[in-house]
Design a protein around this motif. Structure first.
Motif, PDB file in Angstrom:
ATOM      1  N   THR A  17      87.108  97.117 -10.068  1.00  0.00           N
ATOM      2  CA  THR A  17      87.228  98.109 -11.148  1.00  0.00           C
ATOM      3  C   THR A  17      86.802  99.480 -10.643  1.00  0.00           C
ATOM      4  O   THR A  17      87.639 100.372 -10.474  1.00  0.00           O
ATOM      5  CB  THR A  17      86.374  97.694 -12.359  1.00  0.00           C
ATOM      6  N   VAL A  18      85.500  99.655 -10.429  1.00  0.00           N
ATOM      7  CA  VAL A  18      84.934 100.903  -9.897  1.00  0.00           C
ATOM      8  C   VAL A  18      83.765 100.501  -8.993  1.00  0.00           C
ATOM      9  O   VAL A  18      83.375  99.330  -8.969  1.00  0.00           O
ATOM     10  CB  VAL A  18      84.443 101.851 -11.027  1.00  0.00           C
ATOM     11  N   TYR A  19      83.200 101.457  -8.256  1.00  0.00           N
ATOM     12  CA  TYR A  19      82.022 101.151  -7.431  1.00  0.00           C
ATOM     13  C   TYR A  19      80.794 101.020  -8.319  1.00  0.00           C
ATOM     14  O   TYR A  19      80.629 101.749  -9.305  1.00  0.00           O
ATOM     15  CB  TYR A  19      81.799 102.247  -6.382  1.00  0.00           C
ATOM     16  N   GLY A  20      79.919 100.067  -7.962  1.00  0.00           N
ATOM     17  CA  GLY A  20      78.685  99.855  -8.690  1.00  0.00           C
ATOM     18  C   GLY A  20      77.480 100.329  -7.883  1.00  0.00           C
ATOM     19  O   GLY A  20      77.521 100.380  -6.654  1.00  0.00           O
ATOM     20  N   PRO A  32      71.686  99.415 -21.362  1.00  0.00           N
ATOM     21  CA  PRO A  32      71.588  98.199 -20.550  1.00  0.00           C
ATOM     22  C   PRO A  32      72.588  98.163 -19.397  1.00  0.00           C
ATOM     23  O   PRO A  32      73.599  98.858 -19.407  1.00  0.00           O
ATOM     24  CB  PRO A  32      71.889  97.086 -21.560  1.00  0.00           C
ATOM     25  N   VAL A  52      79.134  89.721 -22.835  1.00  0.00           N
ATOM     26  CA  VAL A  52      77.804  89.967 -23.412  1.00  0.00           C
ATOM     27  C   VAL A  52      77.393  88.710 -24.167  1.00  0.00           C
ATOM     28  O   VAL A  52      78.087  88.274 -25.092  1.00  0.00           O
ATOM     29  CB  VAL A  52      77.816  91.203 -24.334  1.00  0.00           C
ATOM     30  N   THR A  89      70.471  90.451 -25.666  1.00  0.00           N
ATOM     31  CA  THR A  89      71.691  90.011 -24.986  1.00  0.00           C
ATOM     32  C   THR A  89      71.696  90.516 -23.544  1.00  0.00           C
ATOM     33  O   THR A  89      70.968  91.449 -23.195  1.00  0.00           O
ATOM     34  CB  THR A  89      72.931  90.572 -25.697  1.00  0.00           C
ATOM     35  N   ALA A 148      74.644  91.412 -20.293  1.00  0.00           N
ATOM     36  CA  ALA A 148      76.050  91.543 -19.899  1.00  0.00           C
ATOM     37  C   ALA A 148      76.227  90.973 -18.493  1.00  0.00           C
ATOM     38  O   ALA A 148      75.446  91.290 -17.594  1.00  0.00           O
ATOM     39  CB  ALA A 148      76.466  93.018 -19.922  1.00  0.00           C
ATOM     40  N   ARG A 151      79.051  89.812 -15.258  1.00  0.00           N
ATOM     41  CA  ARG A 151      80.414  89.894 -14.725  1.00  0.00           C
ATOM     42  C   ARG A 151      80.455  89.324 -13.322  1.00  0.00           C
ATOM     43  O   ARG A 151      79.551  89.569 -12.524  1.00  0.00           O
ATOM     44  CB  ARG A 151      80.887  91.355 -14.684  1.00  0.00           C
ATOM     45  N   ALA A 184      74.112  96.377 -11.874  1.00  0.00           N
ATOM     46  CA  ALA A 184      74.829  97.558 -11.385  1.00  0.00           C
ATOM     47  C   ALA A 184      75.627  98.236 -12.490  1.00  0.00           C
ATOM     48  O   ALA A 184      76.513  97.635 -13.082  1.00  0.00           O
ATOM     49  CB  ALA A 184      75.780  97.182 -10.248  1.00  0.00           C
ATOM     50  N   SER A 229      78.177 101.700 -13.119  1.00  0.00           N
ATOM     51  CA  SER A 229      79.071 102.470 -12.267  1.00  0.00           C
ATOM     52  C   SER A 229      78.226 103.465 -11.464  1.00  0.00           C
ATOM     53  O   SER A 229      77.226 103.996 -11.965  1.00  0.00           O
ATOM     54  CB  SER A 229      80.114 103.195 -13.116  1.00  0.00           C
ATOM     55  N   GLU A 248      86.817 100.851 -15.571  1.00  0.00           N
ATOM     56  CA  GLU A 248      85.725  99.898 -15.759  1.00  0.00           C
ATOM     57  C   GLU A 248      86.214  98.649 -16.495  1.00  0.00           C
ATOM     58  O   GLU A 248      87.182  98.682 -17.250  1.00  0.00           O
ATOM     59  CB  GLU A 248      84.581 100.551 -16.537  1.00  0.00           C
ATOM     60  N   ILE A 268      84.841  94.837 -21.750  1.00  0.00           N
ATOM     61  CA  ILE A 268      83.570  94.221 -22.176  1.00  0.00           C
ATOM     62  C   ILE A 268      83.787  93.504 -23.507  1.00  0.00           C
ATOM     63  O   ILE A 268      84.299  94.091 -24.464  1.00  0.00           O
ATOM     64  CB  ILE A 268      82.435  95.257 -22.331  1.00  0.00           C
ATOM     65  N   ARG A 281      75.433  97.783 -28.879  1.00  0.00           N
ATOM     66  CA  ARG A 281      75.825  99.114 -28.406  1.00  0.00           C
ATOM     67  C   ARG A 281      76.576  99.008 -27.087  1.00  0.00           C
ATOM     68  O   ARG A 281      76.174  98.291 -26.195  1.00  0.00           O
ATOM     69  CB  ARG A 281      74.585  99.978 -28.183  1.00  0.00           C
TER      70      ARG A 281
END
Ligand code: TXA
Ligand code: MG
Length: 329
Positions: free
Chosen positions: A27-30, A55, A92, A109, A111, A113, A133, A135, A172, A175, A212
Motif C-alpha cells: 500500500t504505502v511505506y510504514g 492508534p 479492527v 480494540t 488494528a 494487517r 507502523a 504510514s 493506504e 480498514i 475513530r
C-alpha cells in the motif's frame, strides 16, 4: 524488489534495540517499531509529530500471528483474513489484554494487517513478532510510496529505510472493524466494499458509535499547496480562468491538457483506477514542488472502483476548505 537478507538482519537488530525502521508494504511505506515496546512506539509518534491518541496498525505475518493480539476472532474477521491476507486490508478487533495502550491509543480494540510485500513479509518473519507502523510520513502529509519519499519526510528520524521499490497499490489499506457482530468500513482502499460484501454480507457505514479512524475525519493526505477538486466538466474553464489571473497552476487530471502555457504544469494519470491510485501520491508530491499557487485535481467518477481515490482527494482538499487538520495520520 526482493528482500536483501543482510538488510533484513540489520532491521531486526534495530527493532530489537527499540529503533525505528521504515519498510515497504504494497500500500504505502510504514514507519515500524516493535509493537511490544512502548518506548519504541513513543519514537514513532515523535518522528511523525503525531498526537499519541491516534492508534497504530500492528503488522503481522498472518492470522496465526494475529491471535496473540486479539481477545477474540469473530467469524467475519476470520473469513476476511482468509480472503484478503496477506493484502491491503486492516481489521479492527477486540484487543488482547497484554496489548500496550501505546499502540491502541487507550482503546479496547487493535488494528491488524498482514501485508503482502515480500520485503515486509521477510521482515515480519525474521522479527517474529508484531510491528507497529503508521504510514511513514510527517503528520498531515502525503503517505510515501517509495524509499526516497520516506527520506524526504523523515530524514534521519528513522534509523533504516528498507527499499522495496515503488508501492504497487499506492493508497493506504482498507480498514474494517469487526465488532459487536457488525462489519463496518472505516477507510476505503484497494479491497472494495463489494469484495467485502461478497465475503461477509452486510457492510455498515461508519457512524458516531464506530471506532475513530481517518475515514470519519475531514482532512488528511494533504500537499502544502492549496488543492481543489474540480468537476471534469468545469476543468477547462477553471484552468483558463486561473491562468488568465496570471497565477502558476498545477493540474492533476485524467484527461490531456486542453491548453498549453508556461505557467501550467499538467500531470495526466489516465482513466484506470489501479494505475491512477498507484501514481497518485508521487504525482501530488511532484505538483507540490512545482511552485504553483494552487493544485487543481480533475474529479473522478462516482464509481466504486474510484472510491478510495475520491476519499483521499476529498481529504487532501479539505485542509483548505475547512481550515483545520483533524486527523492527518
Ligand atoms: O496501508 C496502511 O494501512 C499503511 C501501511 C503502512 O500498513 N498504514 C497506515 O497507517 O496507513 P496510519 O497510521 O497512517 O493509518 C491507520 C489508521 C489511523 O489513522 C488510525 O486512526 C486507524 O488506522 N486505526 C488504528 N488502530 C485503530 C483502532 N483500534 N480503531 C480504529 N482505527 C484505528
Ligand atoms: Mg497515515
Amino acid at each position: 524488489m526482493l528482500p536483501d537478507p543482510a538488510r533484513i538482519e540489520e532491521a531486526v537488530t534495530l527493532l530489537n534495540a527499540g529503533e525505528l525502521v521504515a519498510f515497504p508494504t504494497e500500500t504505502v511505506y510504514g514507519l515500524g517499531a516493535d509493537a511490544k515496546n512502548p518506548a519504541a512506539i513513543a519514537r514513532i509518534f515523535a518522528a511523525k509529530g503525531r498526537p499519541v491518541s491516534h492508534p497504530l496498525i500492528v503488522h503481522v505475518s498472518g492470522l496465526a500471528a494475529a491471535q496473540e493480539w486479539i481477545a477474540l476472532l469473530p467469524d467475519a474477521a476470520r473469513r476476511l483474513a482468509d480472503a484478503f491476507w496477506p493484502g491491503p486490508l486492516t481489521l479492527v478487533l477486540p484487543k488482547a489484554a497484554a496489548v500496550t495502550a501505546a499502540v491502541t491509543g487507550g482503546q479496547a480494540t487493535v488494528a491488524l494487517r498482514a501485508p503482502a510485500h515480500p520485503v515486509a513479509r521477510a521482515l515480519l518473519a525474521a522479527f517474529g513478532s508484531g510491528i507497529a507502523a503508521p504510514s511513514a510520513n510527517r503528520y498531515g502529509r502525503i503517505s510515501p510510496t517509495c524509499a526516497a519519499d520516506v527520506r524526504e519526510e523523515l530524514g534521519d528520524r528513522v534509523a533504516l529505510v528498507l527499499d522495496g521499490g515503488p508501492c504497487e497499490v499506492g493508497l493506504e489499506s482498507t480498514i474494517v472493524a469487526c465488532l459487536d457482530g457488525r462489519v463496518t468500513l472505516l477507510r476505503p482502499g484497494a479491497v472494495s466494499r463489494s469484495q467485502l460484501r461478497d465475503v461477509v454480507g452486510k457492510i455498515a457505514d461508519a457512524d458516531a458509535a464506530s471506532p475513530r479512524a481517518p475515514g470519519r475525519d475531514r482532512s488528511h493526505y494533504a500537499p502544502r499547496t492549496e488543492l481543489a477538486v474540480i468537476e471534469a466538466g468545469q476543468l477547462r474553464s477553471e484552468v483558463e480562468r486561473s491562468l488568465a489571473s496570471g497565477e502558476r497552476l498545477a493540474v492533476l487530471a485524467r484527461s490531456e491538457a486542453p491548453v498549453a502555457s508556461d505557467r501550467l504544469v499538467w500531470r495526466q494519470l489516465g482513466n484506470r483506477p489501479a494505475e491512477y491510485g498507484r501514481a497518485l501520491y508521487a504525482a501530488l508530491r511532484e505538483l507540490d514542488r512545482a511552485n504553483a499557487a494552487r493544485i487543481f485535481v480533475e474529479g473522478v467518477p462516482a464509481d466504486e472502483s474510484w472510491a478510495a481515490i475520491a476519499d483521499r482527494l476529498g481529504r487532501a482538499a479539505a485542509q483548505v476548505a475547512d481550515g483545520a487538520v483533524t486527523d492527518a495520520t
